[in-house]
Design an enzyme around this catalytic site. Sequence first.
Site, PDB file in Angstrom:
ATOM      1  N   SER A  15      12.082   7.887  -7.530  1.00 34.93           N
ATOM      2  CA  SER A  15      11.416   6.756  -7.049  1.00 34.93           C
ATOM      3  C   SER A  15      10.032   7.010  -6.930  1.00 34.93           C
ATOM      4  CB  SER A  15      11.923   6.224  -5.627  1.00 34.93           C
ATOM      5  OG  SER A  15      11.422   5.172  -5.181  1.00 34.93           O
ATOM      6  N   ARG A  57      24.222  10.299  -6.102  1.00 40.14           N
ATOM      7  CA  ARG A  57      24.249  10.083  -4.562  1.00 40.14           C
ATOM      8  C   ARG A  57      25.571   9.261  -4.316  1.00 40.14           C
ATOM      9  NH1 ARG A  57      17.883   8.846  -2.780  1.00 40.14           N
ATOM     10  NH2 ARG A  57      17.813  10.941  -2.086  1.00 40.14           N
ATOM     11  N   SER A  63       0.743  -1.215   0.022  1.00 41.11           N
ATOM     12  CA  SER A  63      -0.020   0.106   0.198  1.00 41.11           C
ATOM     13  C   SER A  63       0.741   1.391   0.188  1.00 41.11           C
ATOM     14  CB  SER A  63      -1.050   0.001   1.288  1.00 41.11           C
ATOM     15  OG  SER A  63      -0.042   0.026   2.446  1.00 41.11           O
ATOM     16  N   GLN A  73      10.389  12.754   1.487  1.00 38.67           N
ATOM     17  CA  GLN A  73      10.312  14.272   1.839  1.00 38.67           C
ATOM     18  C   GLN A  73      10.627  15.145   0.601  1.00 38.67           C
ATOM     19  OE1 GLN A  73      12.294  15.210   5.776  1.00 38.67           O
ATOM     20  NE2 GLN A  73      12.995  13.219   5.368  1.00 38.67           N
ATOM     21  N   GLY A  74      11.841  14.943   0.108  1.00 34.32           N
ATOM     22  CA  GLY A  74      12.300  15.714  -1.000  1.00 34.32           C
ATOM     23  C   GLY A  74      11.518  16.406  -2.008  1.00 34.32           C
TER      24      GLY A  74
HETATM   25  C1  LIG Z   1      12.937   8.560   4.479  1.00 35.55           C
HETATM   26  C2  LIG Z   1      12.818   8.350   3.146  1.00 35.55           C
HETATM   27  C3  LIG Z   1      12.912   9.442   2.272  1.00 35.55           C
HETATM   28  C4  LIG Z   1      12.548   9.476   0.664  1.00 35.55           C
HETATM   29  N1  LIG Z   1      12.666  10.642   0.064  1.00 35.55           N
HETATM   30  C5  LIG Z   1      12.392  10.356  -1.363  1.00 35.55           C
HETATM   31  C6  LIG Z   1      12.126  11.567  -2.184  1.00 35.55           C
HETATM   32  O1  LIG Z   1      11.942  12.653  -1.631  1.00 35.55           O
HETATM   33  N2  LIG Z   1      11.989  11.332  -3.288  1.00 35.55           N
HETATM   34  C7  LIG Z   1      11.486  10.045  -4.060  1.00 35.55           C
HETATM   35  O2  LIG Z   1      11.407   9.854  -5.031  1.00 35.55           O
HETATM   36  N3  LIG Z   1      12.061   8.732  -3.272  1.00 35.55           N
HETATM   37  C8  LIG Z   1      12.276   9.084  -1.773  1.00 35.55           C
HETATM   38  N4  LIG Z   1      12.459   7.907  -1.106  1.00 35.55           N
HETATM   39  C9  LIG Z   1      12.108   6.475  -1.654  1.00 35.55           C
HETATM   40  C10 LIG Z   1      10.647   6.214  -2.053  1.00 35.55           C
HETATM   41  O3  LIG Z   1       9.892   6.787  -1.060  1.00 35.55           O
HETATM   42  C11 LIG Z   1      10.324   4.785  -1.929  1.00 35.55           C
HETATM   43  O4  LIG Z   1      11.553   4.052  -2.580  1.00 35.55           O
HETATM   44  C12 LIG Z   1       9.205   4.507  -2.732  1.00 35.55           C
HETATM   45  O5  LIG Z   1       8.235   5.288  -2.329  1.00 35.55           O
HETATM   46  C13 LIG Z   1       8.685   3.030  -2.474  1.00 35.55           C
HETATM   47  O6  LIG Z   1       7.467   3.021  -2.826  1.00 35.55           O
HETATM   48  P1  LIG Z   1       6.932   1.434  -2.898  1.00 35.55           P
HETATM   49  O7  LIG Z   1       5.610   1.636  -3.155  1.00 35.55           O
HETATM   50  O8  LIG Z   1       7.881   0.502  -3.845  1.00 35.55           O
HETATM   51  O9  LIG Z   1       7.267   0.556  -1.498  1.00 35.55           O
HETATM   52  P2  LIG Z   1       6.760   1.178   0.012  1.00 35.55           P
HETATM   53  O10 LIG Z   1       6.136   2.582  -0.103  1.00 35.55           O
HETATM   54  O11 LIG Z   1       7.753   0.928   0.735  1.00 35.55           O
HETATM   55  O12 LIG Z   1       5.390   0.197   0.062  1.00 35.55           O
HETATM   56  C14 LIG Z   1       5.710  -1.060   0.323  1.00 35.55           C
HETATM   57  C15 LIG Z   1       4.164  -1.536   0.979  1.00 35.55           C
HETATM   58  O13 LIG Z   1       4.408  -3.052   0.799  1.00 35.55           O
HETATM   59  C16 LIG Z   1       3.851  -3.762   2.143  1.00 35.55           C
HETATM   60  N5  LIG Z   1       4.641  -4.921   2.224  1.00 35.55           N
HETATM   61  C17 LIG Z   1       6.059  -5.094   2.453  1.00 35.55           C
HETATM   62  N6  LIG Z   1       5.953  -6.610   2.548  1.00 35.55           N
HETATM   63  C18 LIG Z   1       4.736  -7.191   2.353  1.00 35.55           C
HETATM   64  C19 LIG Z   1       4.220  -8.258   2.408  1.00 35.55           C
HETATM   65  N7  LIG Z   1       4.800  -9.510   2.567  1.00 35.55           N
HETATM   66  N8  LIG Z   1       2.695  -8.492   2.326  1.00 35.55           N
HETATM   67  C20 LIG Z   1       2.036  -7.643   2.078  1.00 35.55           C
HETATM   68  N9  LIG Z   1       2.608  -6.237   2.070  1.00 35.55           N
HETATM   69  C21 LIG Z   1       3.671  -6.127   2.096  1.00 35.55           C
HETATM   70  C22 LIG Z   1       4.624  -2.608   3.017  1.00 35.55           C
HETATM   71  O14 LIG Z   1       3.812  -2.693   4.146  1.00 35.55           O
HETATM   72  C23 LIG Z   1       3.999  -1.362   2.319  1.00 35.55           C
HETATM   73  O15 LIG Z   1       2.667  -1.011   2.351  1.00 35.55           O
HETATM   74  C24 LIG Z   1      12.505   7.945   0.028  1.00 35.55           C
HETATM   75  C25 LIG Z   1      12.540   6.839   1.070  1.00 35.55           C
HETATM   76  C26 LIG Z   1      12.411   7.029   2.543  1.00 35.55           C
HETATM   77  C27 LIG Z   1      12.798   5.895   3.359  1.00 35.55           C
END
Ligand SMILES: Cc1cc2nc3c(=O)[nH]c(=O)nc-3n(C[C@H](O)[C@H](O)[C@H](O)COP(=O)(O)OP(=O)(O)OC[C@H]3O[C@@H](n4cnc5c(N)ncnc54)[C@H](O)[C@@H]3O)c2cc1C
Length: 398
Positions: free
Chosen positions: A376, A269, A14, A49-50
Amino acid sequence: MAAPSSFDVLVIGSGASGLEAAVSAERAGARVVLAAKGSLQSCNSAKAQGGIQAAFGEDDSPEQHAEDVWNSSHETADRQLVEVLTAEAPSAIHWLEELGVEFTRENGGYRLARCGGASRKRLLQVGDRTGHAITKALREAFEASTATALAKSPLRSLERREQGWRAVCGDHVIDAATIVLAAGGRCFKEAEERGELSTNHPGATGEVTQIALELGAEARDLDALQYHPNGGAWPPNMQGYSIPETTRAYGAVLLNAEREEFTDSLAPRDIVSQAIFDEVSQGRGVETPDGRPAVYLDTTRIAEHDAEISLPYMLRRYRGGGIDPLREPILTYPVLHYQNGGLVIDADAETTLEGLYACGEIAGGTHGRNRMMGNSLLECCVFGRRAGRAAAGKAKAA
Ligand SMILES: Cc1cc2nc3c(=O)[nH]c(=O)nc-3n(C[C@H](O)[C@H](O)[C@H](O)COP(=O)(O)OP(=O)(O)OC[C@H]3O[C@@H](n4cnc5c(N)ncnc54)[C@H](O)[C@@H]3O)c2cc1C
């Protein structure tokens, strides 16, 4: 265990990518269910955040954006995915605006910042809580849809059936024609194993990638983990906090113990992180009061006006810890942050297994071995939408 329930598309995760995929699949007419490990709010996306990159500047273009991604990846990215990413960035931003995200504006246009590795100002922001704003808008769109949410239902197993897939998510057994894996990266787990700090939320543990690999899906660059150059090193409440890269975009520079600049603070980076590691290992770093390695990030060079508009959350947090970054430099050191590689996908976000899609941090190729900041969230939006639409299309054709 309950009797199996049946859907067209099952989305795992999510974060921004999972919510994008679920909303897009539902709008394409699919019966959608989304399962998350914890609450729907718990993810890395909300912590971002960024900002998010998209070529809106007059001197910019999707081609220039693609060139910057290619160079920052040290020519390891998948060029087709990069072209999709940068070409669809402006429309991804407009779609987020339709959902209610209000990007920071000035002089009639977006307030754009230049981030590490970028040749142009290209980073859109919502103050310094961009990820929070994006996930909130996406969650509201998801909650207003007909899709079903299963919180606290981690994916435990996935098997191919004659018609589609069967998944066990917590106590639920789900049959779905197609699956979208959007479960993020593994840097929380990796940092714990290494005894290091990480910016990630505790759900970032990578077991869904493992499930896909065991099914035979291909992956790439899984060993390429990214350090965020500017983890908070002091005070204790800021350790592991990712100091927004926009601090450097708005003028902050890295200084060693002699208060000398030792690197280009706006380089990609991996280069900035390595420069900090090298400076410290050569004895030119400083120590935090609790004995951790660090260098200075001279945030006093940021204009007060820029800080108030683009860094209010970061200022509040530091000031809460007794340090005013506009009056004194802060201490920083790289922290484990992002999984650059992941499951191999095509332009529709389909993995090497038919009917199994992947988007967001769990997928590889878009950033090669070194991601630029701001790409990302963009990847989540662009490939989340593509995955959702393609998964719905294939499910309906089945
Ligand atoms: C502190 C921080 C600052 C950042 N700043 C930036 C920024 O400024 N700009 C940018 O582009 N990126 C940034 N990033 C990176 C970016 O936010 C993330 O890489 C990206 O949002 C990941 O999105 P996602 O949907 O792939 O995963 P996530 O947002 O991590 O979501 C993963 C989901 O999968 C779920 N999940 C995990 N395992 C399971 C399982 N076994 N079964 C069911 N659900 C599961 C989790 O609970 C979660 O709901 C930042 C990251 C962090 C941590």
